[in-house]
Design a protein around this motif. Structure first.
Motif, PDB file in Angstrom:
ATOM      1  N   ILE A  75       0.839  -1.195   0.000  1.00 42.62           N
ATOM      2  CA  ILE A  75       0.000   0.000   0.000  1.00 42.62           C
ATOM      3  C   ILE A  75       0.869   1.238   0.000  1.00 42.62           C
ATOM      4  O   ILE A  75       2.072   1.179   0.301  1.00 42.62           O
ATOM      5  CB  ILE A  75      -0.948  -0.021   1.236  1.00 42.62           C
ATOM      6  CG1 ILE A  75      -2.184   0.839   1.013  1.00 42.62           C
ATOM      7  CG2 ILE A  75      -0.205   0.401   2.498  1.00 42.62           C
ATOM      8  CD1 ILE A  75      -3.269   0.603   2.056  1.00 42.62           C
ATOM      9  N   ARG A 120      -1.250   8.059  -4.503  1.00 40.82           N
ATOM     10  CA  ARG A 120      -0.921   7.433  -5.782  1.00 40.82           C
ATOM     11  C   ARG A 120       0.454   7.907  -6.262  1.00 40.82           C
ATOM     12  O   ARG A 120       1.012   8.858  -5.742  1.00 40.82           O
ATOM     13  CB  ARG A 120      -1.984   7.759  -6.829  1.00 40.82           C
ATOM     14  CG  ARG A 120      -3.337   7.129  -6.512  1.00 40.82           C
ATOM     15  CD  ARG A 120      -4.198   7.015  -7.756  1.00 40.82           C
ATOM     16  NE  ARG A 120      -5.466   6.352  -7.441  1.00 40.82           N
ATOM     17  CZ  ARG A 120      -5.623   5.036  -7.417  1.00 40.82           C
ATOM     18  NH1 ARG A 120      -4.609   4.253  -7.683  1.00 40.82           N
ATOM     19  NH2 ARG A 120      -6.794   4.514  -7.110  1.00 40.82           N
ATOM     20  N   THR A 153       2.213  -0.614  -6.982  1.00 45.48           N
ATOM     21  CA  THR A 153       1.919  -1.747  -7.865  1.00 45.48           C
ATOM     22  C   THR A 153       3.213  -2.370  -8.381  1.00 45.48           C
ATOM     23  O   THR A 153       3.327  -3.594  -8.479  1.00 45.48           O
ATOM     24  CB  THR A 153       1.044  -1.282  -9.048  1.00 45.48           C
ATOM     25  OG1 THR A 153      -0.167  -0.715  -8.539  1.00 45.48           O
ATOM     26  CG2 THR A 153       0.704  -2.445  -9.956  1.00 45.48           C
ATOM     27  N   GLU A 199      -5.252  -8.218  -7.460  1.00 39.70           N
ATOM     28  CA  GLU A 199      -5.375  -6.832  -7.940  1.00 39.70           C
ATOM     29  C   GLU A 199      -6.585  -6.187  -7.266  1.00 39.70           C
ATOM     30  O   GLU A 199      -7.701  -6.227  -7.776  1.00 39.70           O
ATOM     31  CB  GLU A 199      -5.541  -6.840  -9.465  1.00 39.70           C
ATOM     32  CG  GLU A 199      -5.349  -5.507 -10.133  1.00 39.70           C
ATOM     33  CD  GLU A 199      -5.355  -5.642 -11.646  1.00 39.70           C
ATOM     34  OE1 GLU A 199      -4.432  -5.129 -12.292  1.00 39.70           O
ATOM     35  OE2 GLU A 199      -6.274  -6.299 -12.190  1.00 39.70           O
ATOM     36  N   ASP A 253      -6.754  -2.889  -6.268  1.00 41.17           N
ATOM     37  CA  ASP A 253      -6.896  -1.461  -6.573  1.00 41.17           C
ATOM     38  C   ASP A 253      -7.818  -1.339  -7.779  1.00 41.17           C
ATOM     39  O   ASP A 253      -7.372  -1.265  -8.937  1.00 41.17           O
ATOM     40  CB  ASP A 253      -5.529  -0.841  -6.856  1.00 41.17           C
ATOM     41  CG  ASP A 253      -5.601   0.678  -6.971  1.00 41.17           C
ATOM     42  OD1 ASP A 253      -6.707   1.234  -6.901  1.00 41.17           O
ATOM     43  OD2 ASP A 253      -4.537   1.312  -7.130  1.00 41.17           O
ATOM     44  N   ARG A 263      -9.735   1.039  -8.717  1.00 41.38           N
ATOM     45  CA  ARG A 263      -9.823   2.353  -9.364  1.00 41.38           C
ATOM     46  C   ARG A 263      -8.748   2.520 -10.440  1.00 41.38           C
ATOM     47  O   ARG A 263      -8.935   3.260 -11.390  1.00 41.38           O
ATOM     48  CB  ARG A 263      -9.665   3.465  -8.312  1.00 41.38           C
ATOM     49  CG  ARG A 263     -10.735   3.423  -7.222  1.00 41.38           C
ATOM     50  CD  ARG A 263     -10.402   4.375  -6.091  1.00 41.38           C
ATOM     51  NE  ARG A 263     -11.321   4.201  -4.980  1.00 41.38           N
ATOM     52  CZ  ARG A 263     -12.412   4.932  -4.781  1.00 41.38           C
ATOM     53  NH1 ARG A 263     -12.711   5.904  -5.624  1.00 41.38           N
ATOM     54  NH2 ARG A 263     -13.193   4.715  -3.743  1.00 41.38           N
ATOM     55  N   ASP A 303      -2.287  -5.987  -4.098  1.00 39.40           N
ATOM     56  CA  ASP A 303      -2.017  -4.607  -4.506  1.00 39.40           C
ATOM     57  C   ASP A 303      -3.186  -3.762  -4.026  1.00 39.40           C
ATOM     58  O   ASP A 303      -4.261  -3.762  -4.627  1.00 39.40           O
ATOM     59  CB  ASP A 303      -1.867  -4.527  -6.027  1.00 39.40           C
ATOM     60  CG  ASP A 303      -1.644  -3.099  -6.507  1.00 39.40           C
ATOM     61  OD1 ASP A 303      -1.140  -2.283  -5.708  1.00 39.40           O
ATOM     62  OD2 ASP A 303      -1.971  -2.803  -7.671  1.00 39.40           O
ATOM     63  N   PRO A 307      -5.433  -0.371  -2.748  1.00 45.42           N
ATOM     64  CA  PRO A 307      -5.599   1.031  -3.139  1.00 45.42           C
ATOM     65  C   PRO A 307      -4.897   1.942  -2.143  1.00 45.42           C
ATOM     66  O   PRO A 307      -4.634   1.545  -1.007  1.00 45.42           O
ATOM     67  CB  PRO A 307      -7.130   1.227  -3.105  1.00 45.42           C
ATOM     68  CG  PRO A 307      -7.631   0.165  -2.191  1.00 45.42           C
ATOM     69  CD  PRO A 307      -6.703  -0.986  -2.320  1.00 45.42           C
ATOM     70  N   ALA A 312      -9.243   6.556  -1.033  1.00 43.82           N
ATOM     71  CA  ALA A 312      -9.824   5.243  -1.340  1.00 43.82           C
ATOM     72  C   ALA A 312     -10.233   4.588  -0.024  1.00 43.82           C
ATOM     73  O   ALA A 312      -9.420   3.921   0.627  1.00 43.82           O
ATOM     74  CB  ALA A 312      -8.829   4.376  -2.101  1.00 43.82           C
ATOM     75  N   SER A 363      -9.339   0.992   1.133  1.00 44.75           N
ATOM     76  CA  SER A 363      -8.001   0.575   1.557  1.00 44.75           C
ATOM     77  C   SER A 363      -8.011   0.067   2.995  1.00 44.75           C
ATOM     78  O   SER A 363      -7.261  -0.864   3.345  1.00 44.75           O
ATOM     79  CB  SER A 363      -7.014   1.733   1.414  1.00 44.75           C
ATOM     80  OG  SER A 363      -7.407   2.835   2.225  1.00 44.75           O
TER      81      SER A 363
END
Length: 384
Positions: A216, A220, A225, A246, A248, A250, A324, A326, A331, A334
């Motif tokens: 995390i 961003r 990732t 996966e 995340d 968004r 992975d 968010p 978010a 998360s």
């Protein structure tokens, strides 16, 4: 030196005013001339002749002041008096309505007239203060760069798992898994960095045979990732059965970094209510991917309804699950990911490693019930 301008005894007062008005500017110019200094020089002691000081003159009503400015106090006094005496002699020889009388000879100055020490001292103090502030800021940045590990350990109660160097332009064009599957890249320093992260993470998970780890970041663009994909490959490379999830929804890019297509994923499970989990294969037989799929509805609702069930089903046969997640900011789902996986790796950009930012991220992880394994610093400049 100070000279008094006086009228000659036999001068007609009415006529002399006009003559004196005409003579004064010429007298002031002559006092400052090079020719007068040439005439004065023979009367100056030889050791004081060079370098010649600058000569200035000022007329105030009936007073003429001669000033000399130079680097030697004895020389300036001698030259000021010498020029004054030469003026008196020449004025007497020429005659006319104007006489010069020496009022006060020049004395050796006891303090310099230039530079003016007080404003220079004040200016130096201001400059020094500004320089000290910038030096303190620079020192803080340098100390932070060298003492990040110590500061993180002391203040946050955690440690740095590893530092991932910046990718070259050519490396950015390919998925992370290609760095691990390409034999020519086996000595790549990026792979070595991910191996370090893997070893440190495994050391902290020795008591868990089927751990789930969420990767995390606070915001961003920290590269979480990339780290999640690299950690998944590094774990799989040493024989662990890894499932990369996966989560995340968004901005799902984990599948792309691991070289797989979109496929059936979390979003499809939430939409259909199906219990069947479809995993995508990768270049490693022991590494599979559960993609984001096609989410329908709010990301928090999809994660909340599917992730607990998926983790429960995947946590068998000694699998290691790398999620992975968010980002923590912007978010709300998360927190669900952190609460479900418990073990968390925090990824931060190398340019954002200040302790206040890290403290904020650690606090959010703790509030969600996560256990922070450590911090990975991403995009560290390559050392020459």
């Amino acid at each position: 030196s100070t000279l008094v301008l006086d009228l000659a005894d036999d001068t007609d007062a009415d006529l002399s005013i006009q003559q004196i008005s005409f003579l004064l500017p010429a007298l002031q110019e002559w006092a400052q001339s090079e020719s007068l200094r040439d005439a004065t020089e023979p009367g100056i002691p030889e050791e004081l002749r060079r370098p010649r000081p600058a000569i200035g003159s000022e007329i105030d009503t009936s007073v003429l002041r001669i000033t000399a400015t130079g680097v030697s106090p004895a020389a300036v006094a001698a030259w000021a008096n010498g020029v004054s005496e030469e003026l008196i002699v020449e004025r007497s020889a020429e005659g006319g309505p104007l006489e010069l009388i020496l009022l006060d000879p020049a004395n050796e100055p006891r303090s310099p007239v230039s530079p003016n020490q007080r404003p220079i001292l004040l200016a130096s103090m201001v400059v020094a203060l500004i320089a000290a502030v910038f030096a303190a800021l620079a020192a803080d940045r340098i100390l932070q760069a060298f003492d990040t590990r110590h500061a993180v350990r002391e203040r946050l109660g955690t440690t740095i798992l590893g530092e991932i160097p910046k990718f070259t332009r050519s490396a950015r064009k390919f998925p992370i898994i290609s760095l691990f599957t390409d034999r020519e890249a086996q000595s790549n320093e990026v792979i070595s960095a991910f191996e370090t992260v893997r070893i440190n993470a495994e050391f902290r998970l020795m008591d868990r045979s089927d751990p789930a780890i969420s990767v995390i970041s606070l915001d961003r663009h920290a590269g979480k990732t990339t780290v999640a994909a690299g950690l998944s490959c590094a774990l799989s490379k040493v024989g662990r059965h890894v499932v990369a999830v996966e989560a995340d929804l968004r901005r799902p890019t984990l599948a792309e970094q691991l070289g797989t297509g979109r496929g059936h994923g979390l979003g499809d499970l939430a939409a259909s209510g199906s219990d069947g989990i479809s995993l995508q294969s990768t270049g490693y037989s022991s590494l599979e991917v559960l993609t984001a799929g096609l989410p329908v509805g709010r990301a928090a609702d999809v994660i909340g309804s599917t992730l607990p069930r998926v983790l429960n089903e995947l946590a068998t046969d000694g699998r290691t699950i790398v999620v992975d997640a968010p980002p923590l900011r912007g978010a709300p789902e998360s927190s669900i990911v952190v609460a479900q996986t418990h073990h968390v790796i925090l990824v931060v950009n190398n340019d954002q490693t200040d302790l206040d930012t890290l403290s904020d991220a650690v606090a959010r992880i703790n509030e969600a019930g996560g256990v922070l394994l450590g911090i990975v610093i991403n995009r560290v400049p390559r050392r020459k």
